[in-house]
Design a protein around this motif. Structure first.
Motif: not given
Length: 195
Positions: A89-92, A138-141, A152-153, A158-159
């Motif tokens: 998911v993160l890579a996409a 929140g989704f990213l975390e 993760p938070g 940062e992301f």
């Protein structure tokens, strides 16, 4: 005797057309720079139809910002549902940000633009923007936690800031430099999850 279930009414063709035109114009030219007369003319409706459908430009602006929020939430939730794991998911998502900046009509992040146009934190537009950003963080975390990131938070914050920088830098400056820096930074964050 039971009553039949209520079905949601579809928005009128005029309402949909007004929002489509506003969405394009607000994103490309700026919310405050676009007047309702221009939206009405480009949508091919009457002023009475505009006021019947939205009542005011403010209502249309909120529908625009809320619609952008719903589009992104749906796209990311679908991405998460269709991906084999959180790392994918993160890579996409990284790939999607880079692809977004390559669009010919790319103007940066619509939420950052909306926040800049409505500087009061208590303004309804700013509240929608804040809610969107909270949801996105929140989704990213959640994805980073699923990928095994030790923080993760903090990594989500940062992301997201890297993404903001890439979106702004790609619009205002050098697309390649902005997206390359984003890919490197996001790649480092994702790699920290797999250690």
């Amino acid at each position: 005797m039971s009553t039949p279930p209520q079905t949601a009414r579809r928005p009128s063709t005029a309402r949909v057309r007004l929002l489509e035109v506003a969405d394009e114009l607000f994103y490309t030219d700026g919310i405050n720079a676009v007047g309702i007369d221009r939206i009405i003319a480009e949508a091919g409706v009457t002023k009475a139809t505009f006021y019947k459908q939205y009542g005011s430009k403010d209502a249309l602006i909120l529908e625009y910002v809320g619609g952008r929020d719903r589009q992104i939430r749906t796209a990311l939730e679908d991405l998460a549902d269709d991906s084999p794991d959180a790392g994918s998911v993160l890579a996409a998502l990284v790939d999607a940000v880079v692809a977004d900046t390559a669009r010919p009509n790319f103007r940066g992040d619509p939420f950052l633009h909306a926040a800049a146009e409505f500087p009061q934190p208590s303004h309804p537009v700013r509240l929608v923007v804040a809610e969107h950003r909270d949801w996105f963080t929140g989704f990213l975390e959640e994805q980073l936690r699923g990928a095994g990131h030790p923080q993760p938070g903090a990594a989500a914050d940062e992301f997201y800031l890297l993404r903001d920088g890439a979106m702004s830098g790609a619009y205002a400056g050098d697309v390649i430099a902005a997206t390359s820096a984003f890919v490197r930074g996001a790649g480092r964050i994702i790699a920290e999850a797999s250690r």
